[in-house]
Design an enzyme around this catalytic site. Structure first.
Site: not given
Length: 493
Positions: A79, A159, A183
């Site tokens: 990420k 997210s 998330s």
């Protein structure tokens, strides 16, 4: 999806060990898959071809010498919130344009030390603020899943939308992700993958771009429960560079899989039956209860009376911490700089151009609730609510409950560019209604796919555990996974 990219981490690990495949072959298969699919799915914002190949070559050499690490040769996506030395790290924000850190985050350093291979950086909501991966400066990520008979694009959740989409589309063997209010768990539920948010303090936050420091936790997104357990073992560690890191031995999470849940007490919170919850979510929940019951678990009704205050309290605490954390981005030392007539003007111009709409909204909410006249009315009150939420869980666990079963999300994945959600941020925030409470209490939570809805889209269940008892979550999630089966999207990209 090639034969090699279809392998789970556990399967690839065994084949690499047996020298049936090489790390280089496996890495090349993933790089080819990314090159073919990324224009359609937009899961990666940077692909590190050369670095991946040199890491895979080093893995092959270690395997040949009998020095393989726990994740030797396993290709992973990272990420864009984790600092990766010399590699694009921008939290998918314009304000961090061109930023390449001089250091490595503890989580990624742990993974590379165990022999994992970095494929690249994954798309995400800007600064991890969002529930649909539509706030990224690099554009939205598309969910690899589509409703039956439809070509409409769906969101992968957020997210960590890039992480979840890449895992579901077999563009990496597994991925790092972070969870501040859901998330990891919400995108996992939307993409038919497994995601675990560990207990606060279990995994180091050092070198991870901060959103809300008292809520942020890193964890893995993987194809199945076993892979999530394997990744979590490598990610977790004591880290003296993170003052919230807890000095507890890291268990062998994989060993918890397959242990019986006979006699385990599973709590079902009555407050989670929210108004307007779709029938398919209630049905899924009942299915999960039955799976655990059939495996010998004891199901008990519980009450978490302060549940309804979790979401409003979260949307005070998280923006407050974000407004403070994001004050450091000013265009002076790194990232975007927009010239101004003086230093104050330069700050204003840079922040106005560099931050996206949702990030600006949260900075403004945060600044407002921390301002002199409102601090007591909002922020202090929200922190008091947080203490009460924590106490609700402590009371339930004191009565012998081992884990709590809830839905992971109030619906399946929704359409990309949904106008109603775009115009009403509160409706978007409601996507986190089942997940934020876990962050507010600092507890571990896992999302596991448990079925498909009428349109053929994946739905997930969430298990919440006692602090630092992630093993129990892996154990119970594995039972649900064994009963429900696994879910893979039909390829359209």
């Amino acid at each position: 999806m090639s034969e090699l990219t279809a392998l789970t981490i556990a399967e690839a690990r065994d084949k690499l060990k047996a020298k049936a495949i090489t790390a280089t072959e496996l890495t090349d298969a993933y790089l080819s898959a990314i090159d073919a699919a990324n224009d359609a799915i937009n899961a990666y914002v940077a692909v590190t071809h050369d670095q991946a190949r040199s890491m895979a070559k080093a893995s092959d050499e270690r395997i040949a010498k009998g020095e393989a690490g726990a994740l030797e040769g396993i290709p992973l996506g990272v990420k864009d919130l984790f600092a990766t030395k010399g590699v694009h790290t921008q939290a998918c924000s314009h304000i961090l344009d061109g930023f390449k850190p001089e250091y490595e985050s503890t989580v990624t350093a742990n993974l590379w030390a165990d022999g994992a291979v970095m494929l690249g950086k994954l798309n995400m909501d800007e600064f991890a603020m969002g529930s649909s991966n539509e706030t990224s400066y690099y554009g939205p990520v598309k969910n690899p899943w589509r409703a039956k008979g439809s070509n409409a694009d769906l969101v992968p959740g957020g997210s960590s939308g890039g992480s979840a989409a890449a895992v579901a589309a077999h563009l990496c063997a597994g991925a790092t992700a972070t969870d501040t209010g859901g998330s990891i768990r919400q995108p996992a539920a939307f993409t038919g993958t497994v995601g675990i948010k560990p207990t606060y303090g279990r995994v180091s936050r050092w070198g991870t771009v901060a959103f809300a420091s008292s809520l942020d936790q890193a964890g893995p997104i993987a194809r199945d429960v076993r892979d999530a357990a394997i990744l979590m073992k490598s990610m977790a560690s004591l880290d003296l560079k993170d003052t919230t890191s807890v000095d507890l031995p890291v268990p062998d999470y994989e060993a918890a899989l397959g242990r019986s849940v006979k006699g385990m007490k599973i709590g079902i919170p009555r407050e989670y039956r929210v108004d307007g919850m779709p029938g398919e979510i209630e049905e899924l929940w009942q299915k999960g209860i039955q799976y655990l019951k059939d495996a010998g678990a004891e199901i008990v009704d519980i009450s978490l009376p302060h549940t309804k205050y979790a979401l409003p309290a979260y949307y005070i605490v998280a923006p407050a911490e974000a407004s403070s954390n994001l004050a450091r981005y000013d265009g002076v030392r790194y990232g975007l700089r927009v010239p101004g007539k003086d230093i104050a003007d330069m700050y204003e111009q840079t922040r106005a151009a560099g931050f996206g709409k949702e990030v600006k909204r949260r900075i403004m909410i945060g600044t407002y609730v921390l301002s002199a006249g409102y601090y007591d009315a909002y922020y202090l009150r929200a922190q008091k609510v947080r203490t009460l939420i924590k106490k609700d869980f402590e009371d339930v666990f004191a009565k012998g409950v081992d884990a709590i079963l809830t839905p992971a999300t109030p619906s399946a994945a929704f359409s990309l560019a949904d106008e109603v959600l775009a115009n009403d941020p509160v409706k978007m925030y409601l996507n986190d209604i089942f997940t934020v409470i876990v962050n507010m209490a600092g507890l571990p939570g896992i999302a596991v796919p448990a079925g498909l809805n009428g349109q053929g889209l994946p739905l997930g269940l969430q298990l919440i555990g006692r602090p630092f008892e992630e093993e129990t979550l892996f154990q119970a999630a594995h039972v649900i996974e064994q009963a429900a089966g696994r879910f893979t999207p039909a390829k359209w990209w």
